[in-house]
Design an enzyme around this catalytic site. Structure first.
Site, PDB file in Angstrom:
ATOM      1  N   GLU A  61      33.216 -48.477 -93.768  1.00 50.85           N
ATOM      2  CA  GLU A  61      33.371 -49.726 -93.013  1.00 50.85           C
ATOM      3  C   GLU A  61      32.331 -49.894 -91.914  1.00 50.85           C
ATOM      4  O   GLU A  61      31.938 -51.025 -91.588  1.00 50.85           O
ATOM      5  CB  GLU A  61      34.782 -49.815 -92.424  1.00 50.85           C
ATOM      6  CG  GLU A  61      35.883 -49.995 -93.445  1.00 50.85           C
ATOM      7  CD  GLU A  61      36.445 -48.686 -93.992  1.00 50.85           C
ATOM      8  OE1 GLU A  61      37.464 -48.724 -94.713  1.00 50.85           O
ATOM      9  OE2 GLU A  61      35.854 -47.610 -93.691  1.00 50.85           O
ATOM     10  N   PHE A 123      52.758 -47.450 -91.558  1.00 53.47           N
ATOM     11  CA  PHE A 123      51.642 -46.779 -92.208  1.00 53.47           C
ATOM     12  C   PHE A 123      50.363 -47.595 -92.029  1.00 53.47           C
ATOM     13  O   PHE A 123      50.329 -48.782 -92.303  1.00 53.47           O
ATOM     14  CB  PHE A 123      51.939 -46.585 -93.697  1.00 53.47           C
ATOM     15  CG  PHE A 123      50.802 -45.988 -94.479  1.00 53.47           C
ATOM     16  CD1 PHE A 123      50.408 -44.671 -94.245  1.00 53.47           C
ATOM     17  CD2 PHE A 123      50.108 -46.735 -95.423  1.00 53.47           C
ATOM     18  CE1 PHE A 123      49.364 -44.109 -94.950  1.00 53.47           C
ATOM     19  CE2 PHE A 123      49.062 -46.179 -96.139  1.00 53.47           C
ATOM     20  CZ  PHE A 123      48.684 -44.865 -95.899  1.00 53.47           C
ATOM     21  N   GLN A 124      49.326 -46.952 -91.552  1.00 51.89           N
ATOM     22  CA  GLN A 124      48.004 -47.542 -91.307  1.00 51.89           C
ATOM     23  C   GLN A 124      48.056 -48.723 -90.339  1.00 51.89           C
ATOM     24  O   GLN A 124      47.285 -49.680 -90.462  1.00 51.89           O
ATOM     25  CB  GLN A 124      47.324 -47.948 -92.624  1.00 51.89           C
ATOM     26  CG  GLN A 124      46.924 -46.742 -93.467  1.00 51.89           C
ATOM     27  CD  GLN A 124      45.952 -47.080 -94.581  1.00 51.89           C
ATOM     28  OE1 GLN A 124      45.934 -48.204 -95.079  1.00 51.89           O
ATOM     29  NE2 GLN A 124      45.156 -46.109 -94.987  1.00 51.89           N
ATOM     30  N   LYS A 173      49.381 -58.709 -93.366  1.00 55.72           N
ATOM     31  CA  LYS A 173      49.398 -58.783 -94.828  1.00 55.72           C
ATOM     32  C   LYS A 173      50.239 -59.952 -95.327  1.00 55.72           C
ATOM     33  O   LYS A 173      49.851 -60.667 -96.255  1.00 55.72           O
ATOM     34  CB  LYS A 173      49.916 -57.462 -95.395  1.00 55.72           C
ATOM     35  CG  LYS A 173      49.875 -57.377 -96.920  1.00 55.72           C
ATOM     36  CD  LYS A 173      50.286 -55.999 -97.400  1.00 55.72           C
ATOM     37  CE  LYS A 173      50.153 -55.886 -98.916  1.00 55.72           C
ATOM     38  NZ  LYS A 173      50.515 -54.521 -99.397  1.00 55.72           N
ATOM     39  N   MET A 489      14.653 -37.178 -80.177  1.00 59.98           N
ATOM     40  CA  MET A 489      14.682 -37.570 -78.770  1.00 59.98           C
ATOM     41  C   MET A 489      15.510 -36.587 -77.942  1.00 59.98           C
ATOM     42  O   MET A 489      15.181 -36.316 -76.779  1.00 59.98           O
ATOM     43  CB  MET A 489      15.226 -38.988 -78.620  1.00 59.98           C
ATOM     44  CG  MET A 489      15.023 -39.585 -77.237  1.00 59.98           C
ATOM     45  SD  MET A 489      13.281 -39.745 -76.764  1.00 59.98           S
ATOM     46  CE  MET A 489      12.851 -41.290 -77.574  1.00 59.98           C
TER      47      MET A 489
END
Length: 612
Positions: A61, A123-124, A173, A489
């Site tokens: 993602e 959940f999630q 959802k 760096m």
């Protein structure tokens, strides 16, 4: 708020989202599906079958957010990305923060658990609305599908107007599956109460700015990313040429002014050119255009342009006076303000001048001669600078993305491409940005343009999985890895400021074979390590019809100079090339009060007594 109503349809919330995106001209979406966002992906599946919109499946993602970001930077349009709830949404956070710091317009759509489950630790479930509050321009949770059209129209309007930025839209959802009577909202049909960005500068302030510009003997035009966002390139050029103003840019402002122009002095700041840093130290007027005086530009703030009066032009009033209080603040759209300023100048009959700043420009030219950017040539090693210069010669007009580190600064120093063709994470300094940003830019600009990602071996490994996306969709971006086996760096700072204690910065013991890695994804891989191979390899890479990864093995311990150490002024640079004495660099300083010349060796002006 007035909404433009059209025919009512019976649809799902997911359909309303996809239809709203299509109405706003969205042709590409970068994303990754998951449970909470599946209703939206189901409608996306149907929309893709019809045509006109394409989803690009990323491998992570974070890659989706950076790809949408690269898309937006290359085009000036709003980039769009999708992710599901929970870890899908939190994986977007770095990409959202990157866009927020650099003022890039995104609409970020996340799935969420169903409305009844919100707040139950389902959940999630994560509160992505709350998590991202500090790093978005605005955010929404869609509680009612009937609001979908309005919210998407508002999101695009907010993301793309005023100071651009990311807008989050979190969709439960069950909102995606609920059927309702849908009334589409067309682009431009919303006007938010209380949100009206100031576009035109105040006429009095514009007059005051012109007065200072007319008086200045050692002016400097300091151009940031706001000039890119406002498409003010032509106006910057006209202002510079009309008043013979030397022009320096920030990392975000690269491309806003032609670096081949004789008035260009390159990037300023920590790894800016010596002549830009000397110029800003000794100018008597600093004209900041869409720039925010960040710490990597200013160095020691109280010594930054300390002899100068300041004009600050920016569309965001919060930036004006935040770190440096200007004598003339002008809030407004950069392009509109410059147009107003130029029109006022013409109305007042200002002649296009050539003599008032001639001594100053000649002095800057001497700095340019005495302190050039160097391209080392070693007998048995390839220098990083050589690789970037070769790219610039063979593909001068390409779109370039970078990751973060030494290769980024060398690229900023030596590439001289045009507006929107420099794409780099500036404010957040995000390793792993370059590859997915190149992916998004290439999708945006198509087959007629070259898109090249310049990365470091450490940065590249942050998001190398997006090679799979390049391969799946045949996205013909080219990747050049400046491979020195270090977090370059970090190593340079450890050498300079931590007595050579290289703690966890050496990547070489476990460095992968990048050629084999590319080939594992079905991508052409190449490797070079000597100068004789460089030109031929770059030409072969550019000619290949598809993605290419070129692993350039360069000198391991090369440092990026000039460098302004933390806490030092811009004039106190490390690593300047051998040069004539510093007296040459300060020999013709003007008194900011009376304009007397040759006062550099004095604490007070011998003409008027002003403290220098």
């Amino acid at each position: 708020m007035q909404l433009q109503r059209v025919a009512v349809q019976r649809v799902t919330g997911g359909f309303a989202l996809i239809d709203s995106l299509r109405r706003h001209g969205v042709k590409h979406i970068f994303g990754y599906p998951g449970g909470a966002i599946l209703p939206i992906y189901d409608e996306l599946y149907k929309a893709e079958a019809i045509g006109g919109i394409q989803h690009i499946l990323v491998r992570h993602e974070q890659g989706a957010a950076h790809a949408a970001d690269g898309y937006a930077r290359a085009t000036g349009q709003v980039g769009v990305c999708f992710a599901t709830s929970g870890p899908g949404a939190t994986n977007l956070v770095t990409g959202i923060a990157t866009a927020h710091m650099d003022s890039i317009p995104l609409v970020v759509v996340t799935g969420q658990v169903p409305r009844p489950a919100i707040g139950s630790d389902a959940f999630q479930e994560t509160d992505i609305y709350g998590i991202t509050l500090p790093i978005v321009k605005h955010s929404y949770v869609v509680r009612d599908p009937r609001d979908m059209g309005r919210i998407i129209a508002e999101a695009f309007y907010i993301a793309s107007t005023g100071r651009p930025g990311p807008v989050l839209v979190d969709i439960p959802k069950d909102v995606g599956t609920e059927v309702f009577d849908y009334e589409p909202v067309e682009p431009g049909a919303v006007r938010l109460t209380g949100y009206r960005p100031t576009m035109k500068g105040h006429p009095h302030q514009i007059g005051q700015a012109l007065k200072l510009i007319r008086q200045a003997k050692q002016p400097l035009l300091y151009v940031g990313g706001g000039a890119i966002a406002a498409n003010a390139h032509a106006e910057v050029k006209e202002l510079a040429e009309r008043f013979q103003l030397p022009v320096t840019t920030t990392l975000m402002g690269i491309g806003a002014f032609d670096e081949q122009h004789p008035l260009a002095v390159g990037m300023l700041g920590m790894h800016g050119t010596a002549y830009a840093n000397f110029s800003v130290t000794e100018c008597d007027l600093l004209i900041a255009v869409g720039a925010r005086f960040d710490d990597r530009v200013t160095g020691k703030l109280d010594e930054f342009a300390s002899r100068a009066k300041v004009i600050h032009i920016d569309i965001d009033p919060a930036e004006v006076g935040k770190t440096r209080v200007p004598e003339v603040p002008i809030v407004g759209d950069v392009r509109q303000v410059l147009l107003n300023l130029l029109d006022r100048s013409h109305e007042d009959g200002d002649p296009a001048r050539s003599d008032q700043t001639s001594d100053w420009l000649a002095r800057i030219d001497r700095w340019r001669e005495d302190y050039p950017l160097e391209v080392p040539h070693y007998p048995d090693k390839l220098s990083p600078q050589e690789v970037i210069v070769e790219l610039a010669q063979q593909a001068p007009n390409a779109f370039y993305t970078t990751d973060v580190g030494q290769h980024q600064m060398w690229s900023a120093q030596f590439l001289k491409n045009g507006p929107r063709r420099w794409i780099s994470s500036a404010g957040l300094g995000t390793m792993g940005f370059g590859l997915p940003a190149a992916m998004g830019a290439k999708v945006a600009v198509g087959s007629d343009e070259q898109v090249i990602c310049i990365s470091g071996d450490a940065s590249f490994q942050m998001n190398l999985q997006e090679l799979g996306t390049l391969s799946q969709y045949g996205i013909a971006a080219k990747i050049v890895i400046i491979n020195n086996g270090w977090q370059g760096m970090v190593r340079q700072w450890q050498e300079a400021f931590w007595e050579g204690r290289y703690s966890s910065s050496n990547m070489e013991p476990s460095m992968p074979d990048f050629v084999k890695l590319a080939e594992a994804y079905g991508i052409k891989g190449m490797m070079i390590s000597v100068r004789d191979e460089l030109s031929i390899a770059v030409a072969e890479m550019l000619a290949h019809d598809g993605p290419v990864l070129l692993d350039a093995r360069v000198k391991r311990d090369e440092n990026c100079y000039p460098m302004v150490a933390p806490g030092k002024s811009n004039a106190q640079m490390l690593g300047l090339p051998d040069r004539k004495s510093l007296e040459r660099a300060t020999e013709l300083m003007y008194c900011s009060s009376c304009g007397a010349k040759n006062v550099a060796s004095n604490r007070f002006c011998p003409e008027c007594g002003t403290k220098l």
